[in-house]
Design a protein around this motif. Structure first.
Motif, PDB file in Angstrom:
ATOM      1  N   ALA A  24      -7.692   8.713  -8.317  1.00 43.70           N
ATOM      2  CA  ALA A  24      -8.978   8.668  -8.831  1.00 43.70           C
ATOM      3  C   ALA A  24      -9.378   7.149  -8.918  1.00 43.70           C
ATOM      4  CB  ALA A  24      -9.010   9.185 -10.113  1.00 43.70           C
ATOM      5  N   TYR A  25      -8.815   6.193  -9.155  1.00 41.14           N
ATOM      6  CA  TYR A  25      -9.030   4.881  -9.197  1.00 41.14           C
ATOM      7  C   TYR A  25      -9.051   4.044  -7.708  1.00 41.14           C
ATOM      8  CZ  TYR A  25      -9.368   5.266 -14.008  1.00 41.14           C
ATOM      9  OH  TYR A  25      -9.810   5.497 -15.492  1.00 41.14           O
ATOM     10  N   GLY A  26      -8.698   4.899  -6.672  1.00 47.18           N
ATOM     11  CA  GLY A  26      -8.518   4.210  -5.290  1.00 47.18           C
ATOM     12  C   GLY A  26      -7.339   3.229  -5.129  1.00 47.18           C
ATOM     13  N   TYR A  27      -6.190   3.451  -5.939  1.00 45.38           N
ATOM     14  CA  TYR A  27      -5.077   2.769  -5.627  1.00 45.38           C
ATOM     15  C   TYR A  27      -4.519   3.467  -4.519  1.00 45.38           C
ATOM     16  CZ  TYR A  27      -5.863   0.584 -10.260  1.00 45.38           C
ATOM     17  OH  TYR A  27      -6.356   0.061 -11.104  1.00 45.38           O
ATOM     18  N   PRO A  28      -3.818   2.653  -3.202  1.00 39.91           N
ATOM     19  CA  PRO A  28      -3.483   3.294  -2.247  1.00 39.91           C
ATOM     20  C   PRO A  28      -1.876   3.846  -2.661  1.00 39.91           C
ATOM     21  CG  PRO A  28      -3.784   1.030  -1.846  1.00 39.91           C
ATOM     22  CD  PRO A  28      -4.450   1.182  -3.245  1.00 39.91           C
ATOM     23  N   MET A  29      -1.668   4.703  -2.142  1.00 39.32           N
ATOM     24  CA  MET A  29      -0.050   4.974  -2.441  1.00 39.32           C
ATOM     25  C   MET A  29       0.891   4.577  -1.636  1.00 39.32           C
ATOM     26  SD  MET A  29      -0.378   7.367  -4.886  1.00 39.32           S
ATOM     27  CE  MET A  29       1.003   8.135  -4.900  1.00 39.32           C
ATOM     28  N   SER A  30       2.089   4.013  -1.842  1.00 41.88           N
ATOM     29  CA  SER A  30       2.902   3.553  -1.038  1.00 41.88           C
ATOM     30  C   SER A  30       3.549   4.536  -0.125  1.00 41.88           C
ATOM     31  CB  SER A  30       4.251   2.932  -1.989  1.00 41.88           C
ATOM     32  OG  SER A  30       3.821   1.630  -2.548  1.00 41.88           O
ATOM     33  N   GLN A  31       3.836   4.375   1.144  1.00 37.90           N
ATOM     34  CA  GLN A  31       4.472   4.873   2.079  1.00 37.90           C
ATOM     35  C   GLN A  31       5.564   4.175   2.730  1.00 37.90           C
ATOM     36  OE1 GLN A  31       1.432   6.732   5.239  1.00 37.90           O
ATOM     37  NE2 GLN A  31      -0.039   5.368   4.060  1.00 37.90           N
ATOM     38  N   HIS A  32       6.590   5.053   3.092  1.00 39.66           N
ATOM     39  CA  HIS A  32       7.932   4.303   3.679  1.00 39.66           C
ATOM     40  C   HIS A  32       7.895   4.615   5.166  1.00 39.66           C
ATOM     41  CE1 HIS A  32      10.187   3.188  -0.055  1.00 39.66           C
ATOM     42  NE2 HIS A  32       9.068   3.895  -0.546  1.00 39.66           N
ATOM     43  N   ALA A  33       8.339   3.561   5.897  1.00 38.20           N
ATOM     44  CA  ALA A  33       8.380   3.803   7.469  1.00 38.20           C
ATOM     45  C   ALA A  33       9.783   3.337   7.564  1.00 38.20           C
ATOM     46  CB  ALA A  33       7.603   3.054   8.135  1.00 38.20           C
ATOM     47  N   ARG A  34      10.826   4.175   8.260  1.00 39.76           N
ATOM     48  CA  ARG A  34      12.334   3.612   8.110  1.00 39.76           C
ATOM     49  C   ARG A  34      12.655   4.144   9.708  1.00 39.76           C
ATOM     50  NH1 ARG A  34      11.839   6.956   3.448  1.00 39.76           N
ATOM     51  NH2 ARG A  34      12.150   5.920   1.633  1.00 39.76           N
ATOM     52  N   GLY A  35      13.780   3.389   9.991  1.00 39.97           N
ATOM     53  CA  GLY A  35      14.506   3.397  11.396  1.00 39.97           C
ATOM     54  C   GLY A  35      15.566   2.130  11.431  1.00 39.97           C
ATOM     55  N   THR A  36      15.568   1.846  12.579  1.00 41.77           N
ATOM     56  CA  THR A  36      16.646   0.715  12.962  1.00 41.77           C
ATOM     57  C   THR A  36      15.915  -0.420  13.697  1.00 41.77           C
ATOM     58  OG1 THR A  36      17.182   1.651  15.121  1.00 41.77           O
ATOM     59  CG2 THR A  36      18.560   2.524  13.178  1.00 41.77           C
ATOM     60  N   PHE A  37      16.704  -1.761  13.851  1.00 43.19           N
ATOM     61  CA  PHE A  37      16.338  -2.527  14.722  1.00 43.19           C
ATOM     62  C   PHE A  37      17.342  -3.405  15.265  1.00 43.19           C
ATOM     63  CE2 PHE A  37      16.377  -4.588  10.579  1.00 43.19           C
ATOM     64  CZ  PHE A  37      16.831  -5.920  10.925  1.00 43.19           C
ATOM     65  N   ASP A  38      17.133  -3.960  16.528  1.00 39.08           N
ATOM     66  CA  ASP A  38      17.961  -4.729  17.272  1.00 39.08           C
ATOM     67  C   ASP A  38      17.506  -6.218  16.868  1.00 39.08           C
ATOM     68  OD1 ASP A  38      19.300  -2.463  18.266  1.00 39.08           O
ATOM     69  OD2 ASP A  38      17.653  -2.261  19.910  1.00 39.08           O
ATOM     70  N   VAL A  39      18.416  -7.028  16.871  1.00 38.24           N
ATOM     71  CA  VAL A  39      18.009  -8.705  16.622  1.00 38.24           C
ATOM     72  C   VAL A  39      18.911  -9.583  17.284  1.00 38.24           C
ATOM     73  CG1 VAL A  39      19.519  -8.647  14.588  1.00 38.24           C
ATOM     74  CG2 VAL A  39      17.324 -10.388  14.818  1.00 38.24           C
ATOM     75  N   ALA A  40      18.410 -10.510  18.018  1.00 39.28           N
ATOM     76  CA  ALA A  40      18.844 -11.475  18.798  1.00 39.28           C
ATOM     77  C   ALA A  40      18.677 -12.707  17.980  1.00 39.28           C
ATOM     78  CB  ALA A  40      18.519 -11.656  20.226  1.00 39.28           C
ATOM     79  N   ILE A  41      19.673 -13.388  17.476  1.00 37.88           N
ATOM     80  CA  ILE A  41      19.439 -14.717  16.744  1.00 37.88           C
ATOM     81  C   ILE A  41      20.280 -15.756  17.705  1.00 37.88           C
ATOM     82  CG2 ILE A  41      19.882 -16.033  14.584  1.00 37.88           C
ATOM     83  CD1 ILE A  41      19.984 -13.311  13.225  1.00 37.88           C
ATOM     84  N   LYS A  42      19.164 -16.728  17.778  1.00 36.54           N
ATOM     85  CA  LYS A  42      19.783 -17.970  18.786  1.00 36.54           C
ATOM     86  C   LYS A  42      19.402 -19.285  18.140  1.00 36.54           C
ATOM     87  CE  LYS A  42      18.944 -15.535  22.748  1.00 36.54           C
ATOM     88  NZ  LYS A  42      17.757 -15.072  23.786  1.00 36.54           N
ATOM     89  N   PRO A  43      20.630 -20.328  18.207  1.00 33.76           N
ATOM     90  CA  PRO A  43      20.241 -21.463  17.588  1.00 33.76           C
ATOM     91  C   PRO A  43      19.439 -21.950  18.379  1.00 33.76           C
ATOM     92  CG  PRO A  43      22.436 -21.035  17.672  1.00 33.76           C
ATOM     93  CD  PRO A  43      21.661 -19.957  18.529  1.00 33.76           C
ATOM     94  N   SER A  44      18.239 -23.061  17.688  1.00 36.51           N
ATOM     95  CA  SER A  44      17.324 -23.771  18.359  1.00 36.51           C
ATOM     96  C   SER A  44      17.718 -25.080  18.092  1.00 36.51           C
ATOM     97  CB  SER A  44      16.034 -23.511  17.785  1.00 36.51           C
ATOM     98  OG  SER A  44      15.050 -24.278  18.354  1.00 36.51           O
ATOM     99  N   GLY A  45      18.535 -25.948  18.930  1.00 37.32           N
ATOM    100  CA  GLY A  45      18.933 -27.370  18.699  1.00 37.32           C
ATOM    101  C   GLY A  45      20.081 -27.509  18.182  1.00 37.32           C
ATOM    102  N   GLU A  46      20.474 -28.496  17.799  1.00 41.87           N
ATOM    103  CA  GLU A  46      21.821 -28.800  17.097  1.00 41.87           C
ATOM    104  C   GLU A  46      21.615 -28.744  15.617  1.00 41.87           C
ATOM    105  OE1 GLU A  46      24.914 -29.127  18.566  1.00 41.87           O
ATOM    106  OE2 GLU A  46      23.841 -28.622  20.490  1.00 41.87           O
ATOM    107  N   PRO A  47      22.678 -28.215  14.870  1.00 47.56           N
ATOM    108  CA  PRO A  47      22.665 -28.003  13.252  1.00 47.56           C
ATOM    109  C   PRO A  47      22.717 -29.847  12.873  1.00 47.56           C
ATOM    110  CG  PRO A  47      24.742 -27.011  14.210  1.00 47.56           C
ATOM    111  CD  PRO A  47      23.921 -27.576  15.379  1.00 47.56           C
TER     112      PRO A  47
END
Length: 155
Positions: free
Chosen positions: A19-42
């Protein structure tokens, strides 16, 4: 028939939100692949190490697309596993069939006591059919596989 008090309360909250126009939360679920690479020397000094990494992700499931990002890291050189990071990433693709993009900001702290992770959609960063998106991204790693739960609202 007796209706549990909790059911009535939930129904009232839902009706009031709509009634007050507050959007309802939705959930989107799944998996992901990630590649993490160093950028320069620590940058290693007494007690800590600082680093920069690049992120490349591919999302599968209700969120379908790719993202690229940059991560800044700080870790203890004396206690393995104690570290922190901050990252920004930009997603392009679809969320529950809506095409567009948005940015995410990460904050993570890890130690022997556990971890604290927060990933939030950057306000007003949505584009296309995702314009106005707001929410958080939960991440869980089980047996080496990355799972996500995007809790979001759209106007």
């Amino acid at each position: 028939m007796r209706i549990p008090r909790r059911s009535v309360l939930v129904a009232l909250i839902l009706c009031q939100s709509i009634a007050y126009g507050y959007p309802m939360s939705q959930h989107a679920r799944g998996t992901f692949d990630v590649a993490i690479k160093p950028s320069g020397e620590p940058d290693v000094d007494d007690g800590s190490a600082l680093g920069t990494m690049t992120l490349d992700k591919t999302f599968h499931g209700a969120v379908d697309g790719t993202s690229k990002g940059t991560m800044l890291t700080a870790g203890s050189t004396g206690t393995p596993g104690s570290a922190a990071y901050a990252a920004g990433e930009r997603f392009q693709g679809t969320v529950d069939g809506r095409r567009g993009g948005f940015a995410l900001v990460h904050r993570g702290v890890m130690s022997a006591r556990g971890q604290d992770l927060s990933v939030t959609i950057v306000p007003d960063s949505g584009s296309g059919e995702l314009k106005g998106i707001a929410g958080t991204l939960g991440i869980e790693i089980r047996e080496g596989k990355h799972f996500y739960d995007l809790e979001y609202t759209l106007p």
